[in-house]
Motif scaffolding. Structure first.
Motif, PDB file in Angstrom:
ATOM      1  N   ILE A   1       1.001  24.352  -5.324  1.00  0.00           N
ATOM      2  CA  ILE A   1       0.242  23.502  -4.409  1.00  0.00           C
ATOM      3  C   ILE A   1       1.094  23.177  -3.192  1.00  0.00           C
ATOM      4  O   ILE A   1       2.265  22.800  -3.324  1.00  0.00           O
ATOM      5  CB  ILE A   1      -0.214  22.198  -5.096  1.00  0.00           C
ATOM      6  CG1 ILE A   1      -0.993  22.511  -6.380  1.00  0.00           C
ATOM      7  CG2 ILE A   1      -1.063  21.355  -4.148  1.00  0.00           C
ATOM      8  CD1 ILE A   1      -2.271  23.293  -6.172  1.00  0.00           C
ATOM      9  N   VAL A   2       0.503  23.302  -2.015  1.00  0.00           N
ATOM     10  CA  VAL A   2       1.206  23.046  -0.758  1.00  0.00           C
ATOM     11  C   VAL A   2       0.625  21.792  -0.119  1.00  0.00           C
ATOM     12  O   VAL A   2      -0.591  21.701   0.103  1.00  0.00           O
ATOM     13  CB  VAL A   2       1.065  24.238   0.207  1.00  0.00           C
ATOM     14  CG1 VAL A   2       1.813  23.952   1.518  1.00  0.00           C
ATOM     15  CG2 VAL A   2       1.570  25.520  -0.440  1.00  0.00           C
ATOM     16  N   PHE A   3       1.487  20.835   0.162  1.00  0.00           N
ATOM     17  CA  PHE A   3       1.094  19.624   0.879  1.00  0.00           C
ATOM     18  C   PHE A   3       1.696  19.675   2.278  1.00  0.00           C
ATOM     19  O   PHE A   3       2.902  19.888   2.433  1.00  0.00           O
ATOM     20  CB  PHE A   3       1.578  18.367   0.148  1.00  0.00           C
ATOM     21  CG  PHE A   3       0.948  18.170  -1.205  1.00  0.00           C
ATOM     22  CD1 PHE A   3      -0.350  17.710  -1.314  1.00  0.00           C
ATOM     23  CD2 PHE A   3       1.654  18.440  -2.370  1.00  0.00           C
ATOM     24  CE1 PHE A   3      -0.937  17.527  -2.564  1.00  0.00           C
ATOM     25  CE2 PHE A   3       1.092  18.266  -3.605  1.00  0.00           C
ATOM     26  CZ  PHE A   3      -0.214  17.805  -3.704  1.00  0.00           C
ATOM     27  N   GLY A   4       0.858  19.463   3.287  1.00  0.00           N
ATOM     28  CA  GLY A   4       1.331  19.568   4.663  1.00  0.00           C
ATOM     29  C   GLY A   4       2.252  18.444   5.062  1.00  0.00           C
ATOM     30  O   GLY A   4       3.153  18.628   5.880  1.00  0.00           O
ATOM     31  N   SER A   5       2.060  17.259   4.506  1.00  0.00           N
ATOM     32  CA  SER A   5       2.898  16.109   4.854  1.00  0.00           C
ATOM     33  C   SER A   5       2.748  15.056   3.774  1.00  0.00           C
ATOM     34  O   SER A   5       1.898  15.142   2.888  1.00  0.00           O
ATOM     35  CB  SER A   5       2.488  15.526   6.218  1.00  0.00           C
ATOM     36  OG  SER A   5       1.151  15.051   6.170  1.00  0.00           O
ATOM     37  N   GLY A   6       3.573  14.031   3.875  1.00  0.00           N
ATOM     38  CA  GLY A   6       3.459  12.903   2.969  1.00  0.00           C
ATOM     39  C   GLY A   6       4.327  13.018   1.738  1.00  0.00           C
ATOM     40  O   GLY A   6       4.783  14.099   1.361  1.00  0.00           O
ATOM     41  N   TYR A   7       4.550  11.884   1.088  1.00  0.00           N
ATOM     42  CA  TYR A   7       5.342  11.824  -0.126  1.00  0.00           C
ATOM     43  C   TYR A   7       4.515  12.323  -1.306  1.00  0.00           C
ATOM     44  O   TYR A   7       3.333  12.007  -1.422  1.00  0.00           O
ATOM     45  CB  TYR A   7       5.822  10.400  -0.379  1.00  0.00           C
ATOM     46  CG  TYR A   7       6.788   9.906   0.662  1.00  0.00           C
ATOM     47  CD1 TYR A   7       8.142  10.138   0.527  1.00  0.00           C
ATOM     48  CD2 TYR A   7       6.337   9.221   1.792  1.00  0.00           C
ATOM     49  CE1 TYR A   7       9.038   9.696   1.491  1.00  0.00           C
ATOM     50  CE2 TYR A   7       7.221   8.778   2.746  1.00  0.00           C
ATOM     51  CZ  TYR A   7       8.570   9.020   2.603  1.00  0.00           C
ATOM     52  OH  TYR A   7       9.447   8.596   3.557  1.00  0.00           O
ATOM     53  N   THR A   8       5.157  13.061  -2.183  1.00  0.00           N
ATOM     54  CA  THR A   8       4.444  13.681  -3.296  1.00  0.00           C
ATOM     55  C   THR A   8       5.005  13.189  -4.625  1.00  0.00           C
ATOM     56  O   THR A   8       6.210  13.239  -4.859  1.00  0.00           O
ATOM     57  CB  THR A   8       4.549  15.214  -3.230  1.00  0.00           C
ATOM     58  OG1 THR A   8       3.907  15.674  -2.040  1.00  0.00           O
ATOM     59  CG2 THR A   8       3.880  15.863  -4.436  1.00  0.00           C
ATOM     60  N   THR A   9       4.112  12.720  -5.485  1.00  0.00           N
ATOM     61  CA  THR A   9       4.462  12.329  -6.852  1.00  0.00           C
ATOM     62  C   THR A   9       3.910  13.376  -7.814  1.00  0.00           C
ATOM     63  O   THR A   9       3.128  14.257  -7.427  1.00  0.00           O
ATOM     64  CB  THR A   9       3.865  10.964  -7.208  1.00  0.00           C
ATOM     65  OG1 THR A   9       2.436  11.052  -7.093  1.00  0.00           O
ATOM     66  CG2 THR A   9       4.401   9.872  -6.288  1.00  0.00           C
ATOM     67  N   VAL A  10       4.282  13.259  -9.079  1.00  0.00           N
ATOM     68  CA  VAL A  10       3.706  14.121 -10.106  1.00  0.00           C
ATOM     69  C   VAL A  10       2.192  13.926 -10.151  1.00  0.00           C
ATOM     70  O   VAL A  10       1.421  14.869 -10.316  1.00  0.00           O
ATOM     71  CB  VAL A  10       4.328  13.836 -11.486  1.00  0.00           C
ATOM     72  CG1 VAL A  10       3.659  14.661 -12.575  1.00  0.00           C
ATOM     73  CG2 VAL A  10       5.829  14.113 -11.461  1.00  0.00           C
ATOM     74  N   SER A  11       1.757  12.696  -9.949  1.00  0.00           N
ATOM     75  CA  SER A  11       0.331  12.386  -9.953  1.00  0.00           C
ATOM     76  C   SER A  11      -0.391  13.106  -8.822  1.00  0.00           C
ATOM     77  O   SER A  11      -1.466  13.673  -9.012  1.00  0.00           O
ATOM     78  CB  SER A  11       0.133  10.871  -9.825  1.00  0.00           C
ATOM     79  OG  SER A  11      -1.242  10.549  -9.720  1.00  0.00           O
ATOM     80  N   ARG A  12       0.190  13.094  -7.629  1.00  0.00           N
ATOM     81  CA  ARG A  12      -0.433  13.760  -6.483  1.00  0.00           C
ATOM     82  C   ARG A  12      -0.534  15.268  -6.719  1.00  0.00           C
ATOM     83  O   ARG A  12      -1.531  15.903  -6.372  1.00  0.00           O
ATOM     84  CB  ARG A  12       0.375  13.487  -5.213  1.00  0.00           C
ATOM     85  CG  ARG A  12      -0.296  13.998  -3.938  1.00  0.00           C
ATOM     86  CD  ARG A  12       0.622  13.929  -2.743  1.00  0.00           C
ATOM     87  NE  ARG A  12      -0.086  14.208  -1.496  1.00  0.00           N
ATOM     88  CZ  ARG A  12       0.504  14.557  -0.357  1.00  0.00           C
ATOM     89  NH1 ARG A  12       1.830  14.676  -0.315  1.00  0.00           N
ATOM     90  NH2 ARG A  12      -0.207  14.804   0.720  1.00  0.00           N
ATOM     91  N   LEU A  13       0.495  15.839  -7.324  1.00  0.00           N
ATOM     92  CA  LEU A  13       0.496  17.269  -7.607  1.00  0.00           C
ATOM     93  C   LEU A  13      -0.599  17.630  -8.617  1.00  0.00           C
ATOM     94  O   LEU A  13      -1.347  18.599  -8.426  1.00  0.00           O
ATOM     95  CB  LEU A  13       1.868  17.692  -8.129  1.00  0.00           C
ATOM     96  CG  LEU A  13       2.031  19.156  -8.544  1.00  0.00           C
ATOM     97  CD1 LEU A  13       1.701  20.095  -7.397  1.00  0.00           C
ATOM     98  CD2 LEU A  13       3.456  19.394  -9.052  1.00  0.00           C
ATOM     99  N   LEU A  14      -0.712  16.854  -9.688  1.00  0.00           N
ATOM    100  CA  LEU A  14      -1.731  17.119 -10.696  1.00  0.00           C
ATOM    101  C   LEU A  14      -3.127  16.935 -10.116  1.00  0.00           C
ATOM    102  O   LEU A  14      -4.039  17.743 -10.387  1.00  0.00           O
ATOM    103  CB  LEU A  14      -1.519  16.196 -11.899  1.00  0.00           C
ATOM    104  CG  LEU A  14      -2.430  16.412 -13.106  1.00  0.00           C
ATOM    105  CD1 LEU A  14      -2.330  17.838 -13.629  1.00  0.00           C
ATOM    106  CD2 LEU A  14      -2.081  15.417 -14.212  1.00  0.00           C
ATOM    107  N   LEU A  15      -3.305  15.904  -9.309  1.00  0.00           N
ATOM    108  CA  LEU A  15      -4.603  15.670  -8.674  1.00  0.00           C
ATOM    109  C   LEU A  15      -4.932  16.803  -7.704  1.00  0.00           C
ATOM    110  O   LEU A  15      -6.077  17.276  -7.661  1.00  0.00           O
ATOM    111  CB  LEU A  15      -4.592  14.333  -7.947  1.00  0.00           C
ATOM    112  CG  LEU A  15      -5.871  13.967  -7.181  1.00  0.00           C
ATOM    113  CD1 LEU A  15      -7.066  13.916  -8.120  1.00  0.00           C
ATOM    114  CD2 LEU A  15      -5.698  12.639  -6.441  1.00  0.00           C
ATOM    115  N   GLY A  16      -3.930  17.241  -6.932  1.00  0.00           N
ATOM    116  CA  GLY A  16      -4.151  18.333  -5.993  1.00  0.00           C
ATOM    117  C   GLY A  16      -4.589  19.607  -6.691  1.00  0.00           C
ATOM    118  O   GLY A  16      -5.501  20.309  -6.232  1.00  0.00           O
TER     119      GLY A  16
END
Length: 269
Positions: free
Chosen positions: A151-166
């Protein structure tokens, strides 16, 4: 689960699932080179890791259980996956616009590329709440199958939760999840549905309460980073919530359904 480009990775996965194949490898590792396309180096490393025996030894079969051999196979597979995240042909890759987490000092805020493996047993949808490793091993063990996401996030802080949600938003037919609140009112994963298999380990069940059940040793959805346990702890709802663990660009998150297994020195859960 689709195959990867790595013969070694595919062969390890085959041995995880097939008792007869595992016995044949232990008895005659040479067959793995001709029948499964392993190089001499791969076969030699694999034999040493699995059997803990010198190359001059003819056979180590019968000295250990199949579960013990597969633990060694899992160690080698972990090394492969951690160092070669791009070796798979079935990678699910997506750009995500999931909202970033709050600012966290010391962690990159420029987004990045993140990797995630979800391992799961055979047997389809199943509730492992209050179950032990023996119940998981009865369905091929926790590492029988896996799915790899990038998963690629363009910006912002990333948590394990954000990765799983993404991942769940980008590939809803491949992965979704549910959470429950722990005693600290933080969310913890209670179920992951992976490739149509809903696999549950509900931490809100009283069997996971260490105050009333101090010797609990039950399965839960455990996450680790880059092959290492979390610094914040991952002992069920006593550990750091996946919503609070911040990642750096390039980190790999592993999800696995396991019990702490006190015989190996882990704390109860």
């Amino acid at each position: 689960m689709e195959k990867s480009k790595s013969n070694l990775d595919n062969y390890i996965q085959h041995l995880m699932l097939d008792d007869q194949a595992l016995e044949q490898f232990i008895k005659n590792p040479l067959a793995s080179e001709s029948n499964y396309g392993l190089t001499k180096a791969e076969r030699a490393v694999m034999r040493r890791v699995v059997q803990h025996l010198p190359a001059t030894s003819k056979s180590g079969f019968g000295l250990r259980t199949k579960i013990s051999y597969r633990r060694s196979l899992r160690l080698l597979q972990n090394v492969l996956h951690n160092s070669a995240s791009k070796m798979h042909t079935n990678v699910l890759r997506a750009n995500s616009d999931v909202e970033s987490s709050e600012v966290k000092n010391g962690v990159s805020s420029n987004g990045g590329v993140f990797h995630m493996y979800v391992y799961y047993p055979n047997g389809g949808s199943k509730d492992y709440t209050c179950k032990q490793n023996s119940d998981i091993n009865a369905n091929g063990g926790p590492y029988s199958n896996y799915r790899y996401f990038q998963i690629v996030f363009g910006s912002g802080y990333t948590t394990v939760s954000r990765l799983l949600l993404g991942a769940s938003q980008a590939f809803p037919s491949n992965i979704s999840y549910q959470t429950v609140l722990g005693g600290n009112q933080k969310p913890y994963v209670s179920e992951i549905t992976i490739d149509g298999n809903a696999i549950t380990a509900d931490l809100s069940n009283s069997c996971y309460d260490l105050q009333s059940n101090p010797n609990a040793d039950f399965a839960f959805w455990f996450y680790s980073i880059n092959g290492l346990p979390n610094y914040g702890g991952t002992n069920g709802n006593e550990g750091m919530s996946f919503a609070d663990y911040y990642l750096n660009d390039g980190d790999t998150v592993y999800w696995q359904l396991i019990a702490p297994d006190q015989q190996y020195g882990f704390q109860p859960c």
